[in-house]
Design a protein around this motif. Structure first.
Motif, PDB file in Angstrom:
ATOM      1  N   VAL A   1       0.841  -1.201   0.000  1.00 15.36           N
ATOM      2  CA  VAL A   1       0.000   0.000   0.000  1.00 15.36           C
ATOM      3  C   VAL A   1       0.874   1.247   0.000  1.00 15.36           C
ATOM      4  O   VAL A   1       1.820   1.362   0.788  1.00 15.36           O
ATOM      5  N   PHE A   2       0.545   2.176  -0.875  1.00 18.70           N
ATOM      6  CA  PHE A   2       1.241   3.454  -0.950  1.00 18.70           C
ATOM      7  C   PHE A   2       0.202   4.581  -1.048  1.00 18.70           C
ATOM      8  O   PHE A   2      -0.965   4.333  -1.332  1.00 18.70           O
ATOM      9  N   TYR A   3       0.658   5.790  -0.805  1.00 19.84           N
ATOM     10  CA  TYR A   3      -0.237   6.948  -0.811  1.00 19.84           C
ATOM     11  C   TYR A   3       0.364   8.050  -1.669  1.00 19.84           C
ATOM     12  O   TYR A   3       1.551   8.363  -1.550  1.00 19.84           O
ATOM     13  N   GLN A   4      -0.450   8.609  -2.543  1.00 20.13           N
ATOM     14  CA  GLN A   4       0.005   9.746  -3.328  1.00 20.13           C
ATOM     15  C   GLN A   4       0.091  10.979  -2.434  1.00 20.13           C
ATOM     16  O   GLN A   4      -0.830  11.269  -1.675  1.00 20.13           O
ATOM     17  N   LYS A   5       1.191  11.689  -2.542  1.00 29.51           N
ATOM     18  CA  LYS A   5       1.367  12.891  -1.732  1.00 29.51           C
ATOM     19  C   LYS A   5       0.445  14.004  -2.232  1.00 29.51           C
ATOM     20  O   LYS A   5       0.118  14.061  -3.418  1.00 29.51           O
ATOM     21  N   PRO A   6       0.023  14.891  -1.339  1.00 31.68           N
ATOM     22  CA  PRO A   6      -0.806  16.017  -1.776  1.00 31.68           C
ATOM     23  C   PRO A   6      -0.013  16.948  -2.671  1.00 31.68           C
ATOM     24  O   PRO A   6       1.224  16.975  -2.617  1.00 31.68           O
ATOM     25  N   GLU A   7      -0.704  17.666  -3.500  1.00 30.03           N
ATOM     26  CA  GLU A   7      -0.034  18.624  -4.361  1.00 30.03           C
ATOM     27  C   GLU A   7       0.682  19.670  -3.530  1.00 30.03           C
ATOM     28  O   GLU A   7       0.294  19.964  -2.396  1.00 30.03           O
ATOM     29  N   ASP A   8       1.730  20.233  -4.094  1.00 29.83           N
ATOM     30  CA  ASP A   8       2.516  21.228  -3.367  1.00 29.83           C
ATOM     31  C   ASP A   8       1.630  22.368  -2.878  1.00 29.83           C
ATOM     32  O   ASP A   8       0.873  22.968  -3.635  1.00 29.83           O
ATOM     33  N   GLY A   9       1.739  22.664  -1.610  1.00 28.37           N
ATOM     34  CA  GLY A   9       1.032  23.797  -1.038  1.00 28.37           C
ATOM     35  C   GLY A   9      -0.406  23.546  -0.656  1.00 28.37           C
ATOM     36  O   GLY A   9      -1.052  24.438  -0.091  1.00 28.37           O
ATOM     37  N   VAL A  10      -0.938  22.345  -0.927  1.00 28.54           N
ATOM     38  CA  VAL A  10      -2.354  22.076  -0.634  1.00 28.54           C
ATOM     39  C   VAL A  10      -2.628  22.191   0.860  1.00 28.54           C
ATOM     40  O   VAL A  10      -3.587  22.840   1.283  1.00 28.54           O
ATOM     41  N   VAL A  11      -1.786  21.558   1.677  1.00 27.15           N
ATOM     42  CA  VAL A  11      -2.012  21.572   3.123  1.00 27.15           C
ATOM     43  C   VAL A  11      -1.866  22.981   3.683  1.00 27.15           C
ATOM     44  O   VAL A  11      -2.708  23.456   4.450  1.00 27.15           O
ATOM     45  N   ALA A  12      -0.805  23.681   3.296  1.00 23.35           N
ATOM     46  CA  ALA A  12      -0.578  25.041   3.801  1.00 23.35           C
ATOM     47  C   ALA A  12      -1.697  25.985   3.377  1.00 23.35           C
ATOM     48  O   ALA A  12      -2.177  26.798   4.170  1.00 23.35           O
ATOM     49  N   GLU A  13      -2.132  25.834   2.124  1.00 19.42           N
ATOM     50  CA  GLU A  13      -3.203  26.702   1.623  1.00 19.42           C
ATOM     51  C   GLU A  13      -4.512  26.435   2.353  1.00 19.42           C
ATOM     52  O   GLU A  13      -5.229  27.367   2.719  1.00 19.42           O
ATOM     53  N   LYS A  14      -4.825  25.153   2.569  1.00 17.76           N
ATOM     54  CA  LYS A  14      -6.067  24.823   3.241  1.00 17.76           C
ATOM     55  C   LYS A  14      -6.038  25.253   4.701  1.00 17.76           C
ATOM     56  O   LYS A  14      -7.034  25.743   5.241  1.00 17.76           O
ATOM     57  N   LEU A  15      -4.895  25.086   5.356  1.00 18.41           N
ATOM     58  CA  LEU A  15      -4.764  25.518   6.750  1.00 18.41           C
ATOM     59  C   LEU A  15      -4.980  27.023   6.866  1.00 18.41           C
ATOM     60  O   LEU A  15      -5.722  27.492   7.744  1.00 18.41           O
TER      61      LEU A  15
END
Length: 224
Positions: A140-154
């Motif tokens: 099992v592997f997971y695709q990483k979120p697009e650059d800046g997605v987490v920071a932008e959403k936060l």
């Protein structure tokens, strides 16, 4: 504290909804989303074509192998792309293929693994383990979120609740909420952008089946 937890739950729910639209699992750069026929059309544009026995099942080449591709939906929304090897092989070769895929995903910067080693050891009796002991081999592997997605959403979630002056001089509650939200948001893209593969057995021969899952679109029991 109760107020803080309630607010986080509300914000987390909002963040999940937003990410379903912006950051989902991709297969060959195509979002695993939309209707079945939209997905089939886009896959055909990438060179896949319908099989002779079922126009909804596609065939073509993926990662150097001849494969059959199935588009799986829930409520007419695509939640899974299933890729199955078109030909079977023996135990020695399926072990090598499985382990090669593990290393390819591990070395691909687009993915993250929560397990240290998912390869199969050389002394593993795959046929015996699968047919007699009913063991399932999967990675099992997971695709990483697009650059800046987490920071932008936060930033979006925090600024929707507090003014610039409050954020310039944050209270302990604001700092706690920001830290907890960041931790939660980091986990959401991973757990909902799953790519995994397993070994299937057919009359003593083996083949790989891969799954690109958008878990946002999976059935969650609402219709039960």
């Amino acid at each position: 504290m109760k107020k803080l937890l309630f607010s986080i739950a509300v914000l987390l729910s909002l963040s999940t909804t937003a990410q379903t639209q912006n950051d989902v699992t991709e297969f060959l750069g195509i979002p695993v989303d939309g209707t079945k026929w939209e997905m089939i059309r886009r896959l055909k544009a990438r060179g896949f074509r319908s099989t002779d026995y079922d126009r909804e099942v596609l065939k073509g080449e993926f990662n150097g192998r001849d494969v059959n591709v199935h588009v799986v939906t829930n409520n007419n929304k695509v939640y899974r792309i299933m890729i199955a090897d078109a030909t079977t092989t023996d135990e020695r070769n399926i072990r090598a293929r499985f382990n090669t895929l593990c290393r390819q995903f591990e070395n691909n910067p687009k993915y993250i693994s929560l397990n240290e080693d998912q390869t199969i050891s050389d002394d593993e009796k795959i046929f015996y383990e699968m047919t007699i002991k009913k063991r399932c081999y999967q990675a099992v592997f997971y695709q990483k979120p697009e650059d800046g997605v987490v920071a932008e959403k936060l930033k979006e979630l925090i600024t929707s609740e507090y003014t610039e002056d409050q954020l310039a001089n944050p209270t302990e509650e604001i700092e706690q909420k920001s830290a907890l939200l960041q931790e939660l948001l980091l986990g959401i893209p991973y757990e909902n952008k799953v790519v995994w593969f397993t070994i299937a057995e057919l009359r003593g021969k083996f083949y790989i089946v891969m799954y690109y899952d958008n878990t946002y679109n999976q059935a969650n029991g609402d219709n039960l």
